[in-house]
Design a protein around this motif. Structure first.
Motif, mmCIF file in Angstrom:
data_model
loop_
_atom_site.group_PDB
_atom_site.id
_atom_site.type_symbol
_atom_site.label_atom_id
_atom_site.label_comp_id
_atom_site.label_asym_id
_atom_site.label_seq_id
_atom_site.Cartn_x
_atom_site.Cartn_y
_atom_site.Cartn_z
ATOM 1 N N UNK A 92 -7.643 5.360 -14.953
ATOM 2 C CA UNK A 92 -8.440 4.876 -14.029
ATOM 3 C C UNK A 92 -7.877 3.341 -13.726
ATOM 4 N N UNK A 93 -6.539 3.114 -13.718
ATOM 5 C CA UNK A 93 -5.995 1.938 -13.535
ATOM 6 C C UNK A 93 -6.036 1.384 -12.199
ATOM 7 N N UNK A 94 -6.281 0.425 -12.188
ATOM 8 C CA UNK A 94 -6.073 -0.498 -10.821
ATOM 9 C C UNK A 94 -5.229 -1.969 -11.133
ATOM 10 N N UNK A 95 -4.380 -2.001 -9.982
ATOM 11 C CA UNK A 95 -3.493 -3.308 -10.050
ATOM 12 C C UNK A 95 -4.075 -4.066 -8.653
ATOM 13 N N UNK A 96 -4.772 -5.279 -9.019
ATOM 14 C CA UNK A 96 -5.033 -6.056 -7.886
ATOM 15 C C UNK A 96 -4.115 -7.421 -7.678
ATOM 16 N N UNK A 97 -3.982 -7.810 -6.622
ATOM 17 C CA UNK A 97 -3.408 -8.988 -6.142
ATOM 18 C C UNK A 97 -2.099 -9.357 -7.269
ATOM 19 N N UNK A 98 -1.239 -8.247 -7.384
ATOM 20 C CA UNK A 98 -0.178 -8.405 -8.385
ATOM 21 C C UNK A 98 1.173 -8.774 -7.518
ATOM 22 N N UNK A 99 1.501 -10.010 -7.750
ATOM 23 C CA UNK A 99 2.524 -10.781 -6.802
ATOM 24 C C UNK A 99 3.705 -9.839 -6.711
ATOM 25 N N UNK A 100 4.354 -9.477 -7.776
ATOM 26 C CA UNK A 100 5.556 -8.596 -7.632
ATOM 27 C C UNK A 100 5.307 -7.461 -6.513
ATOM 28 N N UNK A 114 -1.820 -1.133 2.058
ATOM 29 C CA UNK A 114 -2.620 -2.190 1.261
ATOM 30 C C UNK A 114 -2.204 -2.188 -0.211
ATOM 31 N N UNK A 115 -1.434 -3.056 -0.582
ATOM 32 C CA UNK A 115 -0.920 -3.189 -1.881
ATOM 33 C C UNK A 115 -1.701 -4.211 -2.826
ATOM 34 N N UNK A 116 -2.699 -4.767 -2.164
ATOM 35 C CA UNK A 116 -3.697 -5.899 -2.961
ATOM 36 C C UNK A 116 -4.557 -4.825 -3.889
ATOM 37 N N UNK A 117 -4.817 -3.914 -3.956
ATOM 38 C CA UNK A 117 -5.545 -2.954 -4.633
ATOM 39 C C UNK A 117 -5.284 -1.620 -4.813
ATOM 40 N N UNK A 118 -4.380 -1.568 -5.755
ATOM 41 C CA UNK A 118 -3.689 -0.246 -5.854
ATOM 42 C C UNK A 118 -4.419 0.663 -7.111
ATOM 43 N N UNK A 144 7.211 8.091 -14.412
ATOM 44 C CA UNK A 144 6.969 8.205 -13.196
ATOM 45 C C UNK A 144 5.770 7.551 -12.914
ATOM 46 N N UNK A 145 5.286 6.649 -12.072
ATOM 47 C CA UNK A 145 4.084 6.041 -11.818
ATOM 48 C C UNK A 145 3.770 6.438 -10.652
ATOM 49 N N UNK A 146 2.268 6.999 -10.340
ATOM 50 C CA UNK A 146 1.651 7.608 -9.109
ATOM 51 C C UNK A 146 0.397 6.675 -8.783
ATOM 52 N N UNK A 147 0.467 6.509 -7.522
ATOM 53 C CA UNK A 147 -0.781 5.807 -7.038
ATOM 54 C C UNK A 147 -1.330 6.293 -5.573
ATOM 55 N N UNK A 148 -2.257 5.521 -5.250
ATOM 56 C CA UNK A 148 -2.731 6.166 -4.002
ATOM 57 C C UNK A 148 -2.057 5.571 -2.727
ATOM 58 N N UNK A 149 -1.060 4.656 -2.880
ATOM 59 C CA UNK A 149 -0.119 4.173 -2.226
ATOM 60 C C UNK A 149 1.010 4.744 -2.051
ATOM 61 N N UNK A 150 1.822 4.934 -3.063
ATOM 62 C CA UNK A 150 2.974 5.734 -3.350
ATOM 63 C C UNK A 150 3.355 6.220 -4.943
ATOM 64 N N UNK A 203 6.254 8.656 4.587
ATOM 65 C CA UNK A 203 5.257 9.379 4.968
ATOM 66 C C UNK A 203 3.804 9.065 4.521
ATOM 67 N N UNK A 204 2.844 8.920 5.398
ATOM 68 C CA UNK A 204 1.337 8.785 5.143
ATOM 69 C C UNK A 204 0.952 9.794 4.086
ATOM 70 N N UNK A 205 1.330 11.110 4.156
ATOM 71 C CA UNK A 205 0.906 12.144 3.377
ATOM 72 C C UNK A 205 1.908 12.185 2.167
ATOM 73 N N UNK A 206 1.425 12.366 1.168
ATOM 74 C CA UNK A 206 2.495 12.934 0.058
ATOM 75 C C UNK A 206 3.088 14.310 0.399
#
Length: 812
Positions: A690-698, A711-715, A737-743, A769-772
């Motif tokens: 249940x990992x979320x990264x919020x407002x991570x500058x890199x 939206x990369x502000x809250x991944x 491998x790192x998977x998120x809801x964005x990419x 693509x919007x869809x993986x």
């Protein structure tokens, strides 16, 4: 003319009287010598020899004085041992003038000048004094006995000048030696007794009652006053109140009273001696050398008042001796301080068990009252010492200390006692000399006692430790201290401690093995401060010589003490860390604090931890080490509680999720308890959910390059598991491998707590693509990706981590 006739007549009369007296004495010398020979034969079983008889008119006052030159008195066995009982250059005898003209010889005064008297007992039991036991009265004419009567009936004075007296008993190991320099004895007789008043100057060579114990009154000049009564029919000498005063002005007169009974054999002696307010140091030369050395070794030399009672047979080498004594104030050195202002009173006997003979093994000293100060702390009690050959003691003492008396013992630059009291009582049974056996590493005697603390406060300045409200009672024996309940406040926390301390008495006496404490600590609300204090500790000990021996002892005992404590904590706080239900074990040694099986509820999960902080005697920085596991803790709480691990790239504000991990870690820590980054090493097996990264500058930097409309502000990230290896400031990140809801992307390289971050980020182009892609779950390595891959690199630029295109390979 008439006047001349009178004067001439008087002169002729005096000359006539003197001349007549001289002629008379010359004719009377034979009678006097015969009289003396008769007295000798009547009273002695021996021989008297006289070289010559002289005449000294009025030599000793009123009366006629005859002098016997070169006198010797010998026993019947003189030819065997060649030792005269009496030898004198001159013996004077003053006759009663009135009785002499009535035809009777009465001796009023006898003087012995420049002579010696020697009495001995051989190993076979024979004594030259036996000449006094059997008189050959048959040799004395009855007419002479009747005419002259008893010699002592008319004797008024007996004197000695420069006359040594020596008595040696080879059979029993006794000897008495003295020189009667100027001694006079007045003699008075009644029908039942003979009284002697003896006064004069005597030089004592030594009095040996027991050869194994040595000589009393060694080489001492003294003034003697003796009042003696002799009862002939009972063979009893009674010593009326008398005294001996030695030349040393610091020694009070020695009083004597008692009796000596010669018969029936073996005879009996009962004498009482006394001294008033006499320096023991000044009287040492009156004692046998062996006893003198023993007293000097004990270093107890007070001014004393004493009475000595001596009882026994004349043949007993160890008569019974009872002493009652009382001292003025004295000091006594101890290993860690001094007894000061001490006063004592008590008794001594050399026959404690009346069924056993007198002697060192049956001796006992009872000090019924002893009071004074241990340095400044008042103490009082009593003690007894039994068997002086192999001494065994019993002691009971109590001390009560206040802040003022305790602070006087301590180095004020290191310790301070603020308020409260401490009361110590103890009972000891064992050697009064050797309390600790270093070879066996144990106390030699039996010990029991208690220490009561009442609202005491103690501050250790170098360690910045402030303890107050110390209240409780501890009991102890020679091996262990038991603490049923000790409450205290350390400036931040209320503590309740119970348990025991083993080997503490031996540690206080210099054991190479430390004392060990096993305690339970109950802390309702624990604000943790000891790592800060331990980390900042430098040069704690008192080194070299110091007058504050108690401070040195306290430092050494604390430094060596090993503490094993079980913790029971309701709530804990250490910097940002908060925890509940803390349980575990803490081990504290001189240079180590170690946690074992510590568990706590914290950061929304549960943590189990073992580790510690190790110092190196002030040389170099302390080492922190730990291993354990985290179960379902919130990531942001972990980062916040641990100050984001000392880095600013990703913080508790950026990272959220559920953490489960096991880890090992070690690092040096600085004086402000922060980690010294180059010294860090370890690993962590990480499981994030249940990992979320919020407002991570890199990640914002990635949006500048690709995914500009996402939206990369809250991944949100999919769960992932990996292992990070820490070496110094760098964390090795194996490709994952790192998977998120964005990419999704691949990551490997080095993350740095310094400025050497170098992470490779590989992003497959199909993420555009919007869809993986349908097969993205089958893609586990970047090599499995079909199509192009964008290569980015996260590197340090100044204090920040920035993501840029990889200059070496931007696409594949």
């Amino acid at each position: 003319m008439f006047k001349r006739i009178i004067i001439t007549g008087l002169i002729l009369l005096v000359l006539g009287l003197v001349g007549g007296t001289i002629l008379w004495t010359r004719t009377y010398k034979s009678k006097l010598l015969a009289y003396v020979q008769a007295l000798t034969a009547e009273n002695l079983d021996g021989r008297l020899e006289v070289g010559d008889v002289g005449f000294t008119p009025f030599g000793h006052g009123l009366g006629l004085t005859f002098s016997f030159e070169n006198v010797s008195m010998t026993d019947r066995r003189f030819s065997e041992h060649h030792t005269p009982l009496l030898r004198a250059d001159r013996v004077t005898a003053t006759l009663d003038f009135d009785q002499l003209f009535h035809g009777s010889i009465r001796i009023r005064k006898v003087g012995v000048e420049e002579g010696s008297i020697t009495v001995f007992v051989r190993r076979d039991g024979y004594s030259n004094a036996s000449m006094f036991e059997k008189a050959r009265t048959s040799e004395v004419p009855d007419t002479l006995k009747k005419k002259n009567g008893d010699f002592l009936q008319t004797l008024e004075t007996l004197s000695f000048s420069n006359c040594p007296i020596q008595y040696t008993d080879s059979l029993r190991g006794k000897s008495y030696g003295a020189e009667l320099r100027r001694v006079t004895s007045d003699v008075h007789l009644t029908d039942t007794l003979r009284h002697f008043d003896v006064d004069g100057e005597t030089y004592f060579n030594g009095l040996v009652f027991n050869a194994a114990k040595g000589s009393f009154l060694r080489n001492q000049l003294a003034q003697v006053h003796l009042s003696l009564d002799f009862f002939p029919t009972r063979k009893l000498w009674r010593v009326n109140p008398s005294f001996i005063r030695v030349a040393n002005p610091n020694v009070d007169k020695i009083t004597i009273v008692g009796y000596i009974k010669g018969g029936p054999k073996p005879g009996f002696v009962g004498l009482n001696f006394g001294v008033e307010k006499t320096s023991l140091a000044a009287t040492l030369h009156l004692l046998p050398e062996k006893l003198e050395r023993a007293i000097v070794r004990r270093k107890i030399l007070p001014t004393v008042r004493a009475t000595v009672h001596l009882r026994g047979t004349l043949t007993d080498p160890n008569p019974r001796i009872n002493v009652r004594f009382q001292t003025d104030t004295f000091s006594y050195p101890l290993p860690y301080g001094h007894l000061r202002g001490m006063k004592a009173e008590g008794t001594f006997t050399n026959r404690y068990d009346t069924k056993k003979p007198a002697g060192d093994e049956n001796s006992r000293i009872d000090v019924s009252q002893a009071a004074g100060f241990f340095e400044t702390i008042p103490l009082q009690g009593h003690l007894s010492i039994t068997n002086l050959k192999v001494a065994s003691s019993v002691m009971d003492f109590s001390l009560r200390a206040t802040p003022a008396t305790l602070n006087a013992l301590l180095d004020s630059s290191r310790y301070a006692v603020g308020k409260g009291t401490a009361a110590l009582t103890f009972h000891y049974e064992g050697s009064p000399v050797t309390f600790y056996d270093a070879r066996a590493d144990r106390m030699t005697g039996k010990l029991r006692g208690s220490l009561q603390l009442s609202n005491l406060s103690l501050r250790n300045k170098p360690g910045k430790i402030d303890l107050s409200q110390l209240t409780g009672k501890a009991t102890f024996d020679e091996n262990t201290v038991w603490i049923p309940r000790l409450s205290l406040y350390d400036g931040r926390n209320d503590l309740l401690i119970s348990g025991k301390v083993m080997h503490l008495p031996a540690a206080l006496f210099g054991s190479i093995n430390p004392a060990q404490a096993f305690v339970h600590a109950r802390i309702p609300n624990w604000v943790v401060t000891f790592p800060d204090r331990l980390a900042g500790r430098r040069a704690r000990r008192t080194s070299g010589k110091t007058k504050f021996k108690i401070t040195k002892l306290l430092d050494e005992t604390i430094d060596k003490l090993q503490v094993t404590a079980s913790l029971e904590v309701d709530h804990m706080r250490y910097h940002r860390l908060r925890a509940d239900q803390v349980r575990g074990q803490v081990l504290v040694k001189n240079q180590l604090i170690e946690l074992k099986n510590l568990s706590m509820n914290t950061c929304g999960g549960k943590v189990r931890l073992s580790g510690g902080i190790k110092t190196f005697d002030g040389q170099g920085l302390p080492l922190f080490y730990a291993e354990g596991n985290v179960d379902k803790a919130t990531v942001d709480s972990v980062f916040y509680s641990l100050a984001n691990f000392g880095q600013k790239t990703i913080t508790d504000q950026n990272l959220h999720g559920i953490l489960t991990a096991d880890f090992q870690f070690e690092s040096r820590i600085s004086n402000d308890t922060t980690f010294v980054k180059p010294s860090m090493k370890g690993f962590v097996n990480l499981n994030l959910d249940k990992v979320r990264i919020i407002d991570f500058k890199p990640l914002m930097d990635i949006r500048k390059l690709i995914f500009k409309n996402r939206d990369l502000d809250n991944i949100k990230f999919a769960p992932f598991r990996t292992k990070f290896i820490l070496k110094g400031e760098e964390v090795e990140v194996n490709r994952m491998k790192v998977e998120s809801n964005v990419f999704y992307f691949f990551l490997d390289g080095v993350y740095s707590f310094g400025n050497k971050t170098n992470l490779s980020i590989q992003i497959p182009m199909n993420n555009l693509r919007r869809k993986a892609p349908a097969n993205h779950l089958e893609i586990r390595e970047v090599e499995d990706v079909k199509g192009d891959v964008i290569f980015l690199r996260a590197i340090h630029e100044g204090d920040d981590v920035r993501i840029r295109y990889d200059k070496v390979k931007r696409f594949r």
